[in-house]
Design an enzyme around this catalytic site. Structure first.
Site, PDB file in Angstrom:
ATOM      1  N   THR A 126      55.466  48.637  13.288  1.00  0.00           N
ATOM      2  CA  THR A 126      54.900  48.483  11.865  1.00  0.00           C
ATOM      3  C   THR A 126      54.314  47.418  12.010  1.00  0.00           C
ATOM      4  OG1 THR A 126      56.356  50.099  10.941  1.00  0.00           O
ATOM      5  CG2 THR A 126      55.107  48.613   9.696  1.00  0.00           C
ATOM      6  N   GLU A 153      65.851  57.541  10.918  1.00  0.00           N
ATOM      7  CA  GLU A 153      66.843  57.142  11.783  1.00  0.00           C
ATOM      8  C   GLU A 153      67.966  58.156  11.692  1.00  0.00           C
ATOM      9  OE1 GLU A 153      68.259  53.120  12.329  1.00  0.00           O
ATOM     10  OE2 GLU A 153      66.942  52.486  10.730  1.00  0.00           O
ATOM     11  N   LYS A 211      50.912  53.579   6.520  1.00  0.00           N
ATOM     12  CA  LYS A 211      52.393  53.395   6.986  1.00  0.00           C
ATOM     13  C   LYS A 211      53.182  52.408   5.911  1.00  0.00           C
ATOM     14  CE  LYS A 211      56.365  52.819   9.320  1.00  0.00           C
ATOM     15  NZ  LYS A 211      57.352  53.759   9.438  1.00  0.00           N
ATOM     16  N   ASN A 215      55.937  54.163   3.099  1.00  0.00           N
ATOM     17  CA  ASN A 215      57.373  53.486   2.944  1.00  0.00           C
ATOM     18  C   ASN A 215      57.562  52.900   1.403  1.00  0.00           C
ATOM     19  OD1 ASN A 215      58.426  54.538   5.093  1.00  0.00           O
ATOM     20  ND2 ASN A 215      58.403  52.532   6.454  1.00  0.00           N
ATOM     21  N   CYS A 267      63.474  49.711   7.945  1.00  0.00           N
ATOM     22  CA  CYS A 267      62.124  49.940   7.390  1.00  0.00           C
ATOM     23  C   CYS A 267      61.779  49.515   5.924  1.00  0.00           C
ATOM     24  CB  CYS A 267      61.675  51.416   7.708  1.00  0.00           C
ATOM     25  SG  CYS A 267      61.488  51.888   9.316  1.00  0.00           S
ATOM     26  N   ASP A 271      59.118  46.518   4.972  1.00  0.00           N
ATOM     27  CA  ASP A 271      57.877  47.079   4.762  1.00  0.00           C
ATOM     28  C   ASP A 271      57.371  46.861   3.036  1.00  0.00           C
ATOM     29  OD1 ASP A 271      57.997  47.814   7.156  1.00  0.00           O
ATOM     30  OD2 ASP A 271      57.725  50.352   7.025  1.00  0.00           O
TER      31      ASP A 271
END
Length: 412
Positions: A126, A153, A211, A215, A267, A271
């Site tokens: 990312t 995950e 992406k 998120n 993440c 993010d």
């Protein structure tokens, strides 16, 4: 997937984290894959067909499937003959600089181009919006594409085998780059179990934005339902009844609606912060509020725990708050940016309680000092005045009277 000469493609995967490992396993069904990592332990485990992470699904796949997969710590060997080189290295958020640390991506790219300048570079890490385009400007002769991952995950291989979508972004919409992007998308399609998969080929910066905004939206849903839960708890309302009623509206749905102590993991925290940073002077009140809401939720949870445990214990003895698992979610060993860890630190800072932790995996880098580690679940149950759990477990049924959780649906 075969080349025009009838031979299989050779793919190098840099980084054997949960993204790189699942990609290596996925693509090695039909291609020759060489994974590389600086961690000797991970390389050895993968070569022995033992998952380098605690992922039962991948372990089973490694043992049962015929895969053309090997691993090495020698990156040059991995890159030398590769048609495609996937960069799956970590890009942590640097709070001081307010930006992703992309040094690992650049290190792989530099080494790969020195060894094999004709290979197609696929960035799976990312990165900030516009980053791939910047790299392409610095490496004008390199074919660089960006393909975001949308993996959970503990469910990474499943999500690769059943992808919600395949997105491959290119910088230069010329024939050669476009062809490379379409071939890579076909590799992913071929390896997946689902066959009707939506595929999109946007400009690379747009793919990067997909992406980050995806998120951020997931983090926003978590933050929203956590705030709903805080309101319900303070007003003695049943959160489940409210959330169930809302979820009956198809526009709202029933996904990502289970309250927690806060979002965490690898993440979402980084993010959302990167997206806020990327906005610059553009209006971003909502995106900024997501990050702030998560911090407020963890503070609220900590204060609520202190009130509850204080009511349970009288006298001068400090009450003991037991913590069942620090991991961010069920089935994961990831403690990075764990909301539970932040709650524990807040409880410690108060100086009003003792902390007793039961956790299967306590890494050295966690750095939670002054806590006691329970040697068994039995010890946690016996010695705790109150037990907190971000996610419930049937093992805690017998101490339900001591348990504090905001987990309604017993799922992530």
């Amino acid at each position: 997937m075969v080349k025009t000469d009838g031979t299989a493609y050779t793919v190098a995967v840099a980084g054997i984290g949960y993204v790189g490992l699942s990609m290596a396993v996925l693509l090695s069904q039909h291609n020759k894959v060489i994974a590389t990592d600086i961690d000797f332990g991970k390389v050895d485990l993968l070569n022995r067909r033992v998952s380098a992470i605690e992922d039962k699904e991948i372990k089973q796949y490694l043992r049962e499937c015929e895969l053309n997969l090997s691993a090495t710590v020698n990156a040059e060997d991995a890159y030398a003959e590769a048609d495609y080189i996937l960069i799956c290295t970590p890009t942590n958020f640097n709070d001081e600089k307010g930006y992703f640390d992309t040094s690992s991506v650049e290190a792989v790219l530099s080494e790969a181009m020195a060894v094999n300048p004709s290979a197609v570079i696929v960035i799976k890490s990312t990165v900030p919006v516009g980053y791939t385009k910047q790299l392409a400007g610095r490496y004008p002769n390199c074919k660089i594409i960006f393909s975001p991952e949308f993996l959970r995950e503990g469910k990474a291989l499943y999500d690769n085998l059943h992808p919600s979508r395949i997105i491959v972004g290119t910088v230069n919409q010329n024939k050669e780059h476009s062809e490379a992007a379409h071939i890579f998308a076909s590799m992913l399609q071929e390896a997946a179990l689902d066959k009707k998969i939506p595929v999109l080929f946007p400009e690379s910066s747009e793919a990067e934005a997909v992406k980050l905004f995806s998120n951020a939206y997931l983090a926003m849903r978590i933050a929203f339902f956590n705030e709903l839960d805080s309101f319900a708890e303070l007003n003695h309302l049943d959160s489940a009844n409210i959330i169930d009623g809302m979820g009956m509206d198809s526009r709202i749905g029933k996904n990502y609606n289970n309250p927690s102590f806060g979002y965490g993991g690898y993440c979402l925290p980084k993010d959302t912060k990167q997206l806020v940073s990327s906005f610059g002077d553009a209006p971003k009140s909502l995106i900024s509020a997501i990050v702030q809401s998560n911090a407020v939720r963890k503070d609220y949870i900590a204060e609520n725990i202190l009130k509850m445990v204080s009511a349970k214990v009288t006298g001068e003895k400090k009450p003991v708050v037991g913590v069942y698992q620090l991991a961010m979610k069920s089935g994961s060993d990831n403690l990075r940016n764990s909301a539970v860890c932040d709650v524990v630190k807040a409880l410690q800072k108060s100086g009003r309680v003792e902390i007793l932790i039961y956790e299967n995996n306590i890494p050295v880098e966690l750095k939670i000092e002054g806590v006691r580690i329970a040697s068994s679940l039995k010890e946690l149950k016996a010695d705790s005045d109150l037990i907190i759990a971000n996610r419930c477990d049937e093992k805690l049924t017998d101490v339900a009277h001591k348990l504090y959780t905001r987990d309604i649906y017993n799922r992530d």
